[in-house]
Design a protein around this motif. Structure first.
Motif, PDB file in Angstrom:
ATOM      1  N   ALA A  67       0.861  -1.369  -0.059  1.00 54.66           N
ATOM      2  CA  ALA A  67       0.111  -0.034  -0.134  1.00 54.66           C
ATOM      3  C   ALA A  67       0.826   1.068  -0.051  1.00 54.66           C
ATOM      4  N   PHE A  68       1.904   1.370   0.806  1.00 56.50           N
ATOM      5  CA  PHE A  68       2.817   2.490   0.824  1.00 56.50           C
ATOM      6  C   PHE A  68       3.480   2.623  -0.444  1.00 56.50           C
ATOM      7  N   GLU A  69       3.668   1.446  -1.061  1.00 55.00           N
ATOM      8  CA  GLU A  69       4.395   1.419  -2.539  1.00 55.00           C
ATOM      9  C   GLU A  69       3.543   2.105  -3.606  1.00 55.00           C
ATOM     10  N   ARG A  70       2.350   1.769  -3.503  1.00 53.73           N
ATOM     11  CA  ARG A  70       1.308   2.324  -4.654  1.00 53.73           C
ATOM     12  C   ARG A  70       1.357   3.663  -4.609  1.00 53.73           C
ATOM     13  N   TRP A  71       1.397   4.442  -3.437  1.00 52.76           N
ATOM     14  CA  TRP A  71       1.339   5.998  -3.561  1.00 52.76           C
ATOM     15  C   TRP A  71       2.498   6.658  -3.740  1.00 52.76           C
ATOM     16  N   ARG A  72       2.715   7.623  -4.655  1.00 48.92           N
ATOM     17  CA  ARG A  72       3.905   8.132  -4.959  1.00 48.92           C
ATOM     18  C   ARG A  72       3.800   9.370  -4.724  1.00 48.92           C
ATOM     19  N   ILE A  73       4.988  10.142  -4.132  1.00 50.70           N
ATOM     20  CA  ILE A  73       5.125  11.555  -3.681  1.00 50.70           C
ATOM     21  C   ILE A  73       5.207  12.188  -5.055  1.00 50.70           C
ATOM     22  N   ILE A 348     -11.665  14.300  14.935  1.00 47.33           N
ATOM     23  CA  ILE A 348     -10.782  13.692  16.139  1.00 47.33           C
ATOM     24  C   ILE A 348      -9.388  13.324  15.465  1.00 47.33           C
ATOM     25  N   PRO A 349      -8.164  13.364  16.111  1.00 49.14           N
ATOM     26  CA  PRO A 349      -7.060  13.093  15.591  1.00 49.14           C
ATOM     27  C   PRO A 349      -6.990  11.627  15.042  1.00 49.14           C
ATOM     28  N   ILE A 350      -6.318  11.080  13.906  1.00 44.32           N
ATOM     29  CA  ILE A 350      -6.086   9.841  13.365  1.00 44.32           C
ATOM     30  C   ILE A 350      -4.723   9.476  13.437  1.00 44.32           C
ATOM     31  N   LEU A 351      -4.212   8.320  14.069  1.00 38.96           N
ATOM     32  CA  LEU A 351      -2.845   7.825  13.980  1.00 38.96           C
ATOM     33  C   LEU A 351      -2.625   6.839  13.123  1.00 38.96           C
ATOM     34  N   LEU A 352      -1.996   6.251  12.506  1.00 41.93           N
ATOM     35  CA  LEU A 352      -1.713   5.210  11.743  1.00 41.93           C
ATOM     36  C   LEU A 352      -0.334   4.377  11.925  1.00 41.93           C
ATOM     37  N   ASP A 353      -0.440   3.154  11.929  1.00 44.45           N
ATOM     38  CA  ASP A 353       0.527   2.338  12.062  1.00 44.45           C
ATOM     39  C   ASP A 353       0.575   1.112  11.102  1.00 44.45           C
ATOM     40  N   SER A 354       1.620   0.195  10.925  1.00 42.30           N
ATOM     41  CA  SER A 354       1.454  -0.962  10.318  1.00 42.30           C
ATOM     42  C   SER A 354       2.106  -0.673   9.021  1.00 42.30           C
ATOM     43  N   GLY A 355       3.455  -0.938   8.935  1.00 39.76           N
ATOM     44  CA  GLY A 355       4.173  -0.902   7.478  1.00 39.76           C
ATOM     45  C   GLY A 355       5.139   0.408   7.464  1.00 39.76           C
ATOM     46  N   VAL A 356       5.007   1.234   8.296  1.00 42.18           N
ATOM     47  CA  VAL A 356       5.752   2.432   8.307  1.00 42.18           C
ATOM     48  C   VAL A 356       7.367   2.147   8.535  1.00 42.18           C
ATOM     49  N   ARG A 357       8.228   2.269   7.451  1.00 38.06           N
ATOM     50  CA  ARG A 357       9.533   1.854   7.678  1.00 38.06           C
ATOM     51  C   ARG A 357      10.550   2.911   7.318  1.00 38.06           C
ATOM     52  N   GLY A 358       9.884   4.327   7.014  1.00 34.75           N
ATOM     53  CA  GLY A 358      10.830   5.173   6.862  1.00 34.75           C
ATOM     54  C   GLY A 358      10.218   6.610   6.971  1.00 34.75           C
ATOM     55  N   VAL A 362       6.077   8.096   6.439  1.00 29.02           N
ATOM     56  CA  VAL A 362       5.466   9.008   7.364  1.00 29.02           C
ATOM     57  C   VAL A 362       4.634  10.269   6.642  1.00 29.02           C
ATOM     58  N   PHE A 363       5.388  10.610   5.616  1.00 26.79           N
ATOM     59  CA  PHE A 363       4.976  11.862   4.682  1.00 26.79           C
ATOM     60  C   PHE A 363       3.703  11.038   4.159  1.00 26.79           C
ATOM     61  N   LYS A 364       3.385  10.268   3.374  1.00 30.47           N
ATOM     62  CA  LYS A 364       2.284   9.499   2.609  1.00 30.47           C
ATOM     63  C   LYS A 364       1.088   9.498   3.515  1.00 30.47           C
ATOM     64  N   ALA A 365       1.524   8.854   4.843  1.00 32.79           N
ATOM     65  CA  ALA A 365       0.350   8.547   5.796  1.00 32.79           C
ATOM     66  C   ALA A 365      -0.239   9.755   6.314  1.00 32.79           C
ATOM     67  N   LEU A 366       0.508  11.036   6.327  1.00 35.91           N
ATOM     68  CA  LEU A 366       0.121  12.416   6.798  1.00 35.91           C
ATOM     69  C   LEU A 366      -0.650  12.949   5.516  1.00 35.91           C
ATOM     70  N   ALA A 367      -0.235  12.717   4.435  1.00 33.60           N
ATOM     71  CA  ALA A 367      -0.789  13.240   3.263  1.00 33.60           C
ATOM     72  C   ALA A 367      -2.244  12.572   3.018  1.00 33.60           C
ATOM     73  N   LEU A 368      -2.628  11.346   3.362  1.00 38.41           N
ATOM     74  CA  LEU A 368      -3.679  10.820   3.363  1.00 38.41           C
ATOM     75  C   LEU A 368      -4.722  10.867   4.594  1.00 38.41           C
ATOM     76  N   GLY A 369      -4.205  11.786   5.326  1.00 37.16           N
ATOM     77  CA  GLY A 369      -5.245  12.043   6.423  1.00 37.16           C
ATOM     78  C   GLY A 369      -4.838  11.950   7.891  1.00 37.16           C
ATOM     79  N   ALA A 370      -3.752  11.127   8.123  1.00 38.04           N
ATOM     80  CA  ALA A 370      -3.147  10.720   9.336  1.00 38.04           C
ATOM     81  C   ALA A 370      -2.793  11.970  10.070  1.00 38.04           C
ATOM     82  N   GLY A 420      -2.678  16.424  -2.199  1.00 40.37           N
ATOM     83  CA  GLY A 420      -2.313  16.840  -3.511  1.00 40.37           C
ATOM     84  C   GLY A 420      -0.850  16.591  -3.589  1.00 40.37           C
ATOM     85  N   ALA A 421      -0.198  15.970  -2.517  1.00 40.25           N
ATOM     86  CA  ALA A 421       1.399  15.848  -2.716  1.00 40.25           C
ATOM     87  C   ALA A 421       1.534  14.418  -3.254  1.00 40.25           C
ATOM     88  N   LEU A 422       0.351  13.643  -3.402  1.00 41.49           N
ATOM     89  CA  LEU A 422       0.606  12.169  -3.758  1.00 41.49           C
ATOM     90  C   LEU A 422       0.072  11.927  -5.047  1.00 41.49           C
TER      91      LEU A 422
END
Ligand code: FNR
Length: 425
Positions: A67-73, A348-358, A362-370, A420-422
């Protein structure tokens, strides 16, 4: 304190390259594959299986990464990124960056300093540490080593409400500023690697320090269990070794517990009572009454569950599939995030985990709403390799890469990281 991570990317690069001129290489590898290989080499096969493994065929582990790989910055240029602001605000507290450390149990399998090393590392970088309910070190000991650095407590709802409220009271008393209720582990997932080794650390009395240090749990040890125990294990040398391990891992240590039945009783009680699969939405009221701290639900993956949480006045969500350890074939956390972010709509705040490696993750998760991101296995790998220093290095590497990614993508602040960054997805 809140600008602790400012310019961390260039500072860390410089430090590593300057040390390199003197012939030094980082103790903890930066590249993920090398980090994992070094951690595996530092651990027993049982520890590696427990920490690195996932449920079933581990397809959810793979899905998290895919999932992280599919999104590109899609970087933007000419946007003055000389100064980058990594800070965020979470539950009224300013944090130096949008990073927290996941609750991870049984850290004594990775390193003898376990949770205490992680607590010290987290405090050094002022990254909030979520104490695990399955920790190897009592929360009070970790909190005492952290000064006023931020920490939260993760709760598994066991069969005793008295024990639940005791754990929450202790968390409040040792300065935890939020409670994370993990909902995806009503039962242990089908963990192939552990099953093949016949290995579950709790059986050795590992990872139950929050229970054995709890006055309510200790008092309950004397009472009969109202849950049926299974057949006893066979009697042989391995069983004796396990009994000795249980005694060694119980407060006081092996010698003091040599003739006591409590260590075995504690393991048995824990195994039969640590979770309550019958838990329902209605039960959350009890937790609300126990504490005024913000309560987050961890393991939410469906937007309807997110809506329900909002209705019930829950303070935050952790979108997580437990690092692929529970439901094989489960949706990747990152894939679940956009619909949940839409349902929550910033309330409310949303945190995300599972698969974060670098940092790019982090950037991609924030861009998608975390709002923020929790780091999991990588810090345990750092711990296995070099204790507290290893955890610090892994965190610093993730933060450095995040800082540089943000700037190179054309964002000068966390607020500036938007969908928009992705591209891709
Ligand atoms: C976990 N996780 C976990 N979660 C939780 O709420 N309480 C716990 O005690 C534990 N224990 C635990 C042990 C180990 C060895 C692992 C790997 C994970 C899940 C953890 O908080 C987080 O959701 C995942 O680690 C995220 O996946 P990645 O990024 O580590 O792959």
């Amino acid at each position: 304190m809140s600008d602790l991570h400012s310019d961390i990317g260039r500072k860390r690069q410089r430090a590593i390259y300057v040390a390199g001129v003197g012939g030094h290489r980082p103790v903890v590898p930066v590249a993920q594959a090398e980090l994992e290989a070094a951690a595996q080499a530092a651990m027993t096969p049982e520890a590696w299986a427990y920490i690195a493994g996932g449920a079933g065929r581990e397809s959810t582990l793979d899905a998290n990464r895919a999932a992280f790989e599919r999104w590109r910055i899609v970087p933007r240029v000419l946007r003055d990124v000389e100064r980058r602001d990594l800070t965020i605000e979470l539950f009224g507290r300013r944090l130096p960056s949008p990073l927290l450390l996941c609750p991870i149990g049984v850290l004594e399998m990775a390193h003898r300093d376990a949770d205490l090393a992680v607590a010290k590392a987290a405090a050094t970088l002022q990254v909030p540490y979520i104490f695990s309910n399955q920790a190897s070190v009592p929360m009070e000991t970790c909190a005492a080593a952290m000064g006023d650095a931020p920490r939260w407590f993760q709760l598994y709802w066991n069969r005793s409400n008295d024990l639940v409220s005791s754990l929450v009271r202790r968390a409040e008393a040792c300065g935890c500023s939020a409670i994370v209720l993990t909902l995806d582990t009503t039962m242990l997932g089908w963990r192939s690697r552990d099953l093949d080794l016949g290995s579950l650390p709790f059986m050795q009395g590992k990872g139950i320090a929050q229970y054995t240090s709890d006055p309510v749990f200790r008092a309950e040890l004397a009472k009969p269990l109202d849950v049926a125990a299974g057949p006893p294990p066979p009697r042989n040398l391995a069983t004796i070794a396990t009994a000795l391990a249980q005694k060694a891992n119980f407060p006081g240590g092996l010698l003091k517990n040599l003739t006591s039945g409590d260590p075995r009783a504690a393991v048995q009680r824990f195994m039969l009572t640590y979770s309550r699969p019958s838990l329902q939405w209605d039960d959350l009221k009890f937790l609300r009454q126990c504490t005024k701290l913000p309560v987050l639900l961890k393991g939410v993956l469906h937007p309807d569950d997110a809506r329900k949480a909002l209705e019930l006045g829950i303070d935050g969500l952790v979108v997580s599939n437990h690092g692929g350890r529970q439901v094989d074939g489960g949706i990747a956390s990152l894939d679940a995030l956009p619909a949940i972010a839409e349902a929550v709509n910033g309330k409310i705040p949303i945190l995300l985990d599972s698969g974060v490696r670098g940092g790019a993750d982090v950037f991609k998760a924030l861009a998608l709403g975390a709002t923020a991101v929790c780091l999991g296995r990588p810090y345990v790998y750092g711990l296995a390799i070099a204790g507290q220093q290893g955890v610090e290095e892994v965190m610093a590497n993730v933060l450095a890469e995040f800082d540089l990614t943000m700037g190179l993508a054309g964002c000068a602040s966390v607020r500036g990281i938007t969908r928009g960054a992705l591209g891709g997805g």
